[in-house]
Motif scaffolding. Structure first.
Motif, mmCIF file in Angstrom:
data_model
loop_
_atom_site.group_PDB
_atom_site.id
_atom_site.type_symbol
_atom_site.label_atom_id
_atom_site.label_comp_id
_atom_site.label_asym_id
_atom_site.label_seq_id
_atom_site.Cartn_x
_atom_site.Cartn_y
_atom_site.Cartn_z
ATOM 1 N N GLY A 239 0.767 -1.176 -0.031
ATOM 2 C CA GLY A 239 0.003 0.027 -0.011
ATOM 3 C C GLY A 239 0.679 1.297 0.202
ATOM 4 N N GLY A 240 0.588 2.130 -0.848
ATOM 5 C CA GLY A 240 1.211 3.520 -0.799
ATOM 6 C C GLY A 240 2.206 3.629 -1.974
ATOM 7 N N SER A 241 2.197 2.416 -2.906
ATOM 8 C CA SER A 241 3.119 2.343 -4.071
ATOM 9 C C SER A 241 2.205 3.173 -5.023
ATOM 10 C CB SER A 241 3.144 1.080 -4.610
ATOM 11 O OG SER A 241 4.179 0.325 -3.382
ATOM 12 N N THR A 242 2.839 3.843 -5.740
ATOM 13 C CA THR A 242 2.365 4.748 -7.028
ATOM 14 C C THR A 242 2.998 4.388 -8.325
ATOM 15 O OG1 THR A 242 3.881 6.495 -6.868
ATOM 16 C CG2 THR A 242 1.693 6.824 -5.694
ATOM 17 N N ALA A 243 4.091 3.629 -8.285
ATOM 18 C CA ALA A 243 4.500 2.965 -9.519
ATOM 19 C C ALA A 243 3.751 1.688 -10.016
ATOM 20 C CB ALA A 243 5.933 2.594 -9.243
ATOM 21 N N SER A 244 3.952 1.290 -11.175
ATOM 22 C CA SER A 244 3.711 0.129 -11.794
ATOM 23 C C SER A 244 4.550 -0.430 -12.681
ATOM 24 C CB SER A 244 2.193 0.250 -12.460
ATOM 25 O OG SER A 244 2.402 1.178 -13.509
ATOM 26 N N GLY A 245 4.704 -1.709 -12.711
ATOM 27 C CA GLY A 245 5.562 -2.458 -13.779
ATOM 28 C C GLY A 245 6.828 -2.663 -13.005
ATOM 29 N N ILE A 246 7.279 -2.128 -11.847
ATOM 30 C CA ILE A 246 8.372 -2.123 -10.986
ATOM 31 C C ILE A 246 8.129 -2.666 -9.608
ATOM 32 C CG2 ILE A 246 10.415 -1.155 -10.273
ATOM 33 C CD1 ILE A 246 10.233 -0.916 -13.351
ATOM 34 N N LYS A 247 8.791 -3.730 -9.254
ATOM 35 C CA LYS A 247 8.718 -4.089 -7.866
ATOM 36 C C LYS A 247 10.009 -4.124 -7.125
ATOM 37 C CE LYS A 247 4.394 -6.815 -8.641
ATOM 38 N NZ LYS A 247 4.329 -6.558 -9.902
ATOM 39 N N ILE A 248 10.120 -4.764 -5.971
ATOM 40 C CA ILE A 248 11.395 -5.012 -5.049
ATOM 41 C C ILE A 248 11.610 -6.567 -5.173
ATOM 42 C CG2 ILE A 248 12.229 -4.765 -2.901
ATOM 43 C CD1 ILE A 248 10.805 -2.072 -2.556
ATOM 44 N N ARG A 249 13.108 -6.720 -5.197
ATOM 45 C CA ARG A 249 13.514 -7.979 -5.056
ATOM 46 C C ARG A 249 14.370 -8.107 -4.192
ATOM 47 N NH1 ARG A 249 16.403 -11.401 -10.100
ATOM 48 N NH2 ARG A 249 18.442 -10.178 -9.279
ATOM 49 N N VAL A 250 14.298 -9.266 -3.294
ATOM 50 C CA VAL A 250 15.065 -9.278 -2.249
ATOM 51 C C VAL A 250 15.946 -10.428 -2.405
ATOM 52 C CG1 VAL A 250 15.253 -10.193 0.349
ATOM 53 C CG2 VAL A 250 13.202 -8.632 -0.476
ATOM 54 N N GLU A 251 17.320 -10.267 -2.119
ATOM 55 C CA GLU A 251 18.417 -11.067 -2.391
ATOM 56 C C GLU A 251 19.333 -11.427 -1.495
ATOM 57 O OE1 GLU A 251 19.894 -8.235 -5.172
ATOM 58 O OE2 GLU A 251 18.380 -8.394 -6.574
ATOM 59 N N ASN A 252 20.130 -12.335 -1.744
ATOM 60 C CA ASN A 252 21.140 -12.749 -0.532
ATOM 61 C C ASN A 252 22.485 -11.837 -0.749
ATOM 62 O OD1 ASN A 252 22.737 -13.700 -2.507
ATOM 63 N ND2 ASN A 252 22.224 -16.031 -1.951
ATOM 64 N N ALA A 253 23.385 -12.022 0.018
ATOM 65 C CA ALA A 253 24.413 -10.855 -0.487
ATOM 66 C C ALA A 253 25.128 -11.086 -1.347
ATOM 67 C CB ALA A 253 25.425 -11.077 0.873
ATOM 68 N N GLN A 254 25.001 -12.125 -2.300
ATOM 69 C CA GLN A 254 25.617 -12.303 -3.582
ATOM 70 C C GLN A 254 24.802 -12.176 -4.623
ATOM 71 O OE1 GLN A 254 25.684 -15.020 -0.762
ATOM 72 N NE2 GLN A 254 27.542 -13.965 -0.270
ATOM 73 N N GLY A 255 23.745 -11.354 -4.473
ATOM 74 C CA GLY A 255 22.649 -11.255 -5.464
ATOM 75 C C GLY A 255 21.813 -12.163 -5.811
ATOM 76 N N THR A 256 21.694 -13.312 -5.377
ATOM 77 C CA THR A 256 20.829 -14.441 -5.709
ATOM 78 C C THR A 256 19.394 -14.270 -5.267
ATOM 79 O OG1 THR A 256 22.663 -16.025 -5.982
ATOM 80 C CG2 THR A 256 20.555 -16.879 -5.623
ATOM 81 N N PRO A 257 18.410 -14.276 -5.837
ATOM 82 C CA PRO A 257 16.893 -14.146 -5.252
ATOM 83 C C PRO A 257 16.756 -14.925 -4.052
ATOM 84 C CG PRO A 257 16.866 -14.229 -7.769
ATOM 85 C CD PRO A 257 18.220 -14.734 -7.316
ATOM 86 N N ALA A 258 16.463 -14.268 -3.097
ATOM 87 C CA ALA A 258 16.000 -14.858 -1.485
ATOM 88 C C ALA A 258 14.875 -15.887 -1.677
ATOM 89 C CB ALA A 258 15.477 -13.979 -0.908
ATOM 90 N N THR A 259 15.010 -17.139 -1.207
ATOM 91 C CA THR A 259 14.102 -18.156 -1.124
ATOM 92 C C THR A 259 13.123 -17.687 -0.184
ATOM 93 O OG1 THR A 259 15.702 -19.796 -1.549
ATOM 94 C CG2 THR A 259 13.515 -20.474 -0.418
ATOM 95 N N LEU A 260 11.714 -17.522 -0.529
ATOM 96 C CA LEU A 260 10.708 -17.259 0.324
ATOM 97 C C LEU A 260 9.691 -18.302 0.661
ATOM 98 C CD1 LEU A 260 9.528 -14.016 -2.147
ATOM 99 C CD2 LEU A 260 11.301 -14.109 0.070
ATOM 100 N N ASN A 261 9.228 -18.235 1.808
ATOM 101 C CA ASN A 261 8.152 -19.460 2.318
ATOM 102 C C ASN A 261 8.632 -20.514 2.318
ATOM 103 O OD1 ASN A 261 5.899 -17.312 2.422
ATOM 104 N ND2 ASN A 261 5.294 -17.774 0.458
ATOM 105 N N THR A 262 9.964 -20.678 2.821
ATOM 106 C CA THR A 262 10.705 -21.877 2.965
ATOM 107 C C THR A 262 11.659 -21.588 4.209
ATOM 108 O OG1 THR A 262 10.710 -22.456 0.814
ATOM 109 C CG2 THR A 262 12.255 -23.632 2.286
ATOM 110 N N SER A 263 11.728 -22.697 5.252
ATOM 111 C CA SER A 263 12.489 -22.561 6.385
ATOM 112 C C SER A 263 13.854 -22.613 6.013
ATOM 113 C CB SER A 263 12.018 -23.395 7.462
ATOM 114 O OG SER A 263 12.807 -23.495 8.763
#
Length: 308
Positions: A239-263
């Protein structure tokens, strides 16, 4: 006035403060048609948990249930205390004081019923705090054959779910302070095509004051909002985002996309020592659509701690 190609993005990325949010234990189930033993061995969990707090989880995939990618459960029978009379309530007691259990299909809890529900995602079995002090003990059940659930599927597979293991209560949990991560402003022309990233900002997840005694501590990064399919590490717009077509990607320190919803195991944790830890991470803007509109980009994720 700047053209659309020169307009800039700003972003706020929020990691909410959590003390104890959820507790998860992952385990591997046997092949299809076989009875299932959930948990097993020693399960170390916090002694005092609020009523309804999930303290451990076990998953069963459709392949493990019926040998296919999609199964249909026609009947569920839930036995309180591992062998009592069938219970229609969705939460049933175990024979360990302070701990109850719940079975979920497609995220919905079922007691004794005839749901006729198809599923492609894993069935989840939970252990929950029920408001009483967790005094520990064995999940063996009240009968010699202590199964808690019996399921039948339209694929003609019938099986029982046993809850086993010794519950060991531990005093205390880790704490995760909240933080706000601000990405630098970025020109849209730097995100020229789908998958392009820019504006990388480093940050750390802090996990503090973990007590001694747990066999394993893990953490799960969960996006606030629905999971975006085929987009590893990408958070939905908050909520509060005004952009579209752009999101935020979370990554590890090496730039690999973070694994979500997994312990993920907190490998630095030592059962004999406890302590505080940091997990180095980074976040970036990512182009996700062919058409992008400049503006503010916001996303958020929750850090769930799990113990066993």
């Amino acid at each position: 006035m700047k053209t659309a190609a020169e307009r800039i993005f700003s972003a706020t990325f929020i990691v909410p403060q959590l003390c104890v949010i959820a507790f998860m234990t992952l385990a591997v189930s046997p092949p299809a048609q076989a009875d299932v033993t959930a948990f097993g061995q020693e399960v170390s969990i916090p002694r005092n948990t609020a009523n309804g707090t999930v303290v451990a989880r076990h998953y069963m995939t459709p392949q493990e249930v019926c040998g296919q990618s999609k199964c249909t459960v026609n009947k569920v029978i839930a036995y309180a205390d591992g062998g009592g009379s069938p219970a229609s309530t969705t939460i049933i007691t175990t024979n360990v004081v302070g701990i109850s259990t719940r079975l979920l299909i497609n995220g919905r809890a079922y007691g004794t019923s005839y749901p006729g529900v198809a599923f492609t995602q894993p069935i989840e079995i939970q252990l929950l705090g029920d408001g009483r002090e967790n005094k520990g003990g064995s999940l063996a059940g009240i009968h010699a054959s202590p199964y808690y659930y019996q399921l039948s599927t339209s694929e003609n597979y019938d099986f029982r779910i046993y809850l086993k293991g010794t519950i060991t209560p531990i005093d205390g949990t880790c704490s995760v302070p909240s933080q706000t991560v601000k990405l630098p402003k970025t020109l849209i022309q730097r995100l020229e095509r789908i998958g392009s990233t820019a504006g990388t900002q480093s940050f750390q997840i802090q996990i503090n004051n973990c007590p001694k005694g747990y066999n394993r501590i893990g953490y799960t990064l969960a996006p606030v909002g629905s999971v975006i399919a085929n987009s590893p590490g990408v958070l939905p717009l908050a909520g509060g985002s005004t952009a579209s077509g752009i999101k935020i990607r979370v990554e590890n320190a090496q730039g690999t996309p973070a694994t979500l919803n997994t312990s993920i195991r907190l490998s630095e944790y030592n059962k004999a020592e406890g302590g505080s830890f940091v997990i180095p991470m980074q976040a970036s803007y990512i182009r996700t659509d062919t058409v992008a509109k400049p503006g503010t980009v916001k996303g958020a994720m929750t850090v769930f701690m799990d113990y066993r």
